[in-house]
Design an enzyme around this catalytic site. Structure first.
Site, PDB file in Angstrom:
ATOM      1  N   THR A 176       0.931  -1.124  -0.370  1.00 15.04           N
ATOM      2  CA  THR A 176      -0.041  -0.429  -0.045  1.00 15.04           C
ATOM      3  C   THR A 176       1.244   1.219  -0.235  1.00 15.04           C
ATOM      4  O   THR A 176       0.322   2.904  -0.179  1.00 15.04           O
ATOM      5  CB  THR A 176      -1.105   0.075   1.372  1.00 15.04           C
ATOM      6  OG1 THR A 176      -0.313  -0.476   2.794  1.00 15.04           O
ATOM      7  CG2 THR A 176      -2.567  -0.863   0.950  1.00 15.04           C
ATOM      8  N   LYS A 179       3.297   1.916   2.521  1.00 15.40           N
ATOM      9  CA  LYS A 179       4.669   2.673   3.292  1.00 15.40           C
ATOM     10  C   LYS A 179       5.855   2.628   3.379  1.00 15.40           C
ATOM     11  O   LYS A 179       6.501   3.887   3.731  1.00 15.40           O
ATOM     12  CB  LYS A 179       4.652   1.116   4.519  1.00 15.40           C
ATOM     13  CG  LYS A 179       2.939   0.925   5.230  1.00 15.40           C
ATOM     14  CD  LYS A 179       2.663  -0.068   5.887  1.00 15.40           C
ATOM     15  CE  LYS A 179       3.333  -1.163   5.267  1.00 15.40           C
ATOM     16  NZ  LYS A 179       2.180  -1.974   4.122  1.00 15.40           N
ATOM     17  N   GLU A 195     -21.332 -20.393 -15.463  1.00 10.77           N
ATOM     18  CA  GLU A 195     -21.155 -18.897 -15.526  1.00 10.77           C
ATOM     19  C   GLU A 195     -21.621 -18.473 -15.886  1.00 10.77           C
ATOM     20  O   GLU A 195     -22.394 -16.786 -15.456  1.00 10.77           O
ATOM     21  CB  GLU A 195     -19.742 -18.737 -16.671  1.00 10.77           C
ATOM     22  CG  GLU A 195     -18.289 -19.091 -16.179  1.00 10.77           C
ATOM     23  CD  GLU A 195     -17.822 -18.816 -14.550  1.00 10.77           C
ATOM     24  OE1 GLU A 195     -18.430 -17.772 -14.254  1.00 10.77           O
ATOM     25  OE2 GLU A 195     -17.025 -19.879 -13.820  1.00 10.77           O
TER      26      GLU A 195
END
Length: 646
Positions: free
Chosen positions: A235, A237, A455
């Site tokens: 993310t 950091k 599906e």
């Protein structure tokens, strides 16, 4: 001329060159000090002839084996000796002959007999001599041993890196942190960090603390001791910390939590002390510890080994340095981890890490900004729609989006394109989430038909339910472990209501419901569907309190201490299992009912899927018409697991 001067290699001095003239000097000294260069080895008959001529001035017996023969000055003028005397190696006062006599006692007796019998007047001397070369050869093993030791120590010093030569064995307790200051150019700035607005604001304020401390201290405030960056992997950091290093304008020490770990006792604590000592000397400064959970884990758990005690000693030293006696210098500690729940409570308290900054996965707007950062070096076609790509990638971290952009560039290059098109990005999403397309997987026509209806069942149910995610793409092309996949664009929500969860579960069960409705049989292809709905139903009952029979109660423990303890009775466990099963079965029957009401459209969709293998949202609009409850869309994937590969 200037180019030639530039290309001329610069003279660099090497310390090893000092040893060359020293060795040459000792060799020359040995050669010139030894008179043996000009002396000639002679036989017994030649020696007897010289001896009886009374030309010998002195005989020096060396080491009881060799006789060095010195002649009288008058004798040296004789014609038979002139060839040796005129040799360039002969020096006055040196022996002219060398004679290897054999047994010492016999030789001395012979000399004494000749001296008595013929009235000879030579002198005899016994000497013990050691040549310098013999000494060097004797010391050679020790010299080699010392040389090898020095070589390895220099290599350890060069390869260890870190401040203070942390690689040397004598400096093993030194910190291994990399220092970034005004002499080190770090190109990453806050402009390179897209999204993460809240985290950037907190981090920028910390940088401002160090640049303008008077702005805050004049009101009586204190500069924070530390900030902990917490969030899922990828993310940003570490990227935020790099931006701090680029923006701060103060010394920035960067290292990983594992850099404190060593096989020697006490090294971790020593490195912590040395790190803070260096940071205090360059105050104001910033220390960044990546993956701090390597040393910051809660103490007293699983302390069965000595290694655990060593880690705890390192943590104790870190706690003391961050908030103990004498910690009034302007040193701020930044740390990053994605496992904040296992950190020691003493490390997390105010006064050590005053701020805990949560770096979450980016939302729709932040993903758009991250795409704009990562497409700058790429050559894009005009049809690339970043807004649509941002909608297609919910749950993607910044690292995932960077990988997606790179994968799209590789796909475009693979097909020799001059620019990256929008379809390349969509193919990259398929590649990352679904896996590599398996063109050689053998699927029978019957299996393909089952997969197509499975599906199509997902697509039909999700299209007909208000809170289910609308479909964007359906494929029966095998990828990775999946035999088929359906791509959805669900709304990004901060909270989820009961009806929304039930509609999602119903859409997830649409695949198995279609198999039951069309073939009156079910298969193992719904494994991932069953896993997903079971987790959702269990969360509804035991975590979110969304079940009327169990009530408004949660058995979730955010501290993570309920791993080995069941927080409810056996009766409650039975009730929970019954309610989970009831929720799933109700949604399964609901999915069958939706498909029965739209059986002709389900069949049309499945046939179209068998024909084209991949269909999109436009095909569904053509078959079903527009959804009456359109909402802003994002993405999700449903997968049929191929059990033969698990």
């Amino acid at each position: 001329m200037s180019d030639k001067k530039k290309n001329t290699p610069k003279f660099t001095f090497n310390s090893y060159w000092i040893y060359v003239p020293i060795i040459l000097f000792f060799i020359a000294l040995q050669l010139f000090n030894s008179g043996g260069l000009a002396s000639k080895n002679i036989s017994k008959n030649e020696f007897t002839k010289v001896l009886e001529a009374n030309d010998i001035k002195k005989i020096v017996i060396e080491n009881n084996t060799i006789a060095q023969v010195f002649l009288k000055d008058d004798a040296l003028k004789k014609e038979e000796y002139q060839k040796l005397v005129n040799s360039p190696f002969y020096r006055k006062g040196s022996p002219l002959y060398s004679y290897n006599f054999g047994d010492l006692q016999n030789f001395e007796n012979e000399l004494e007999t000749q001296k008595q019998a013929k009235g000879l007047d030579f002198d005899k001397v016994n000497e013990e001599r050691t040549s310098m070369m013999d000494t060097i050869i004797g010391l050679l093993p020790f010299i080699l041993l010392i040389g090898v030791w020095l070589f390895f120590m220099r290599r350890m010093s060069a390869g260890g890196g870190g401040a203070g030569g942390g690689g040397q064995i004598f400096n093993i307790g030194k910190s291994k942190a990399k220092l970034f200051d005004e002499n080190t150019k770090v190109k990453t700035t806050f402009k390179n960090v897209a999204g993460l607005e809240g985290a950037k604001e907190e981090i920028q304020e910390i940088v401002d603390f160090l640049k303008n401390p008077e702005k805050y201290t004049k009101l009586g405030g204190k500069i924070p001791k530390g900030a902990l960056l917490v969030g899922p992997p990828g993310t940003g950091k570490t990227l935020l910390a790099k931006a701090v290093a680029g923006e701060a304008g103060v010394p920035f020490f960067s290292l990983s939590g594992s850099d404190f770990v060593e096989m020697f006792v006490g090294v971790g604590a020593s490195r912590v002390r040395d790190l803070f000592k260096q940071a205090q000397q360059k105050s104001p400064s910033i220390i960044f510890i990546d993956e701090i959970d390597a040393i910051g884990r809660a103490r007293g758990k699983n302390s069965m080994t000595g290694g655990n005690d060593e880690r705890e000693n390192t943590l104790n030293q870190l706690l003391s340095e961050m908030d103990g006696f004498g910690t009034d210098t302007n040193v701020i500690v930044l740390a990053a981890t994605n496992r904040a729940e296992i950190l020691d409570k003493a490390l997390m308290r105010a006064g050590r890490f005053d701020r805990q900054i949560y770096v979450d996965l980016p939302d729709l707007h932040e993903r758009r900004e991250i795409f704009e950062v990562h497409i700058k070096p790429l050559k894009l076609a005009d049809d690339v729609n970043l807004e649509f790509l941002a909608q297609q990638t919910p749950g993607f971290s910044g690292a995932d989006i960077a990988n997606l952009c790179n994968e799209a560039a590789l796909i475009a290059a693979r097909f020799n394109k001059n620019a990256i098109h929008h379809q390349d990005f969509l193919d990259a999403v398929d590649r990352i989430v679904g896996g590599l397309e398996k063109k050689n997987k053998v699927i029978t026509p019957k299996e393909k038909e089952v997969i197509a209806f499975h599906e199509a069942g997902h697509a039909t149910v999700s299209w007909m339910l208000e809170h289910a995610a609308p479909l964007v793409k359906v494929t029966i092309v095998p990828r990775g472990q999946s035999l088929g996949a359906a791509w959805y664009l669900p709304e990004e929500r901060k909270i989820i209501q009961t009806e929304q969860m039930l509609d999602e579960m119903c859409a997830t069960m649409g695949g198995r419901a279609a198999e039951k409705l069309i073939f009156d049989k079910i298969s193992t292809g719904a494994l991932s569907d069953l896993e997903k709905v079971t987790k959702q139903a269990r969360a509804m009952v035991t975590i979110y309190g969304l079940n009327e029979k169990v009530g408004n109660i949660t058995y979730y423990d955010s501290s993570g201490n309920d791993s080995f303890v069941k927080p409810y009775s056996e009766d409650t466990a039975k009730k929970i299992d019954e309610e989970i099963s009831k929720i799933i079965e109700i949604q399964y029957k609901r999915a069958i009912q939706v498909l029965e009401d739209n059986k002709d459209k389900l069949t049309t969709l499945a046939e179209k899927l068998l024909e084209k293998e991949v269909i999109f949202k436009d095909d569904l609009i053509e078959i079903f018409g527009k959804r009456p409850f359109e909402k802003e869309e994002t993405k999700k994937i449903d997968v049929i697991i191929d059990n033969s590969e698990k």
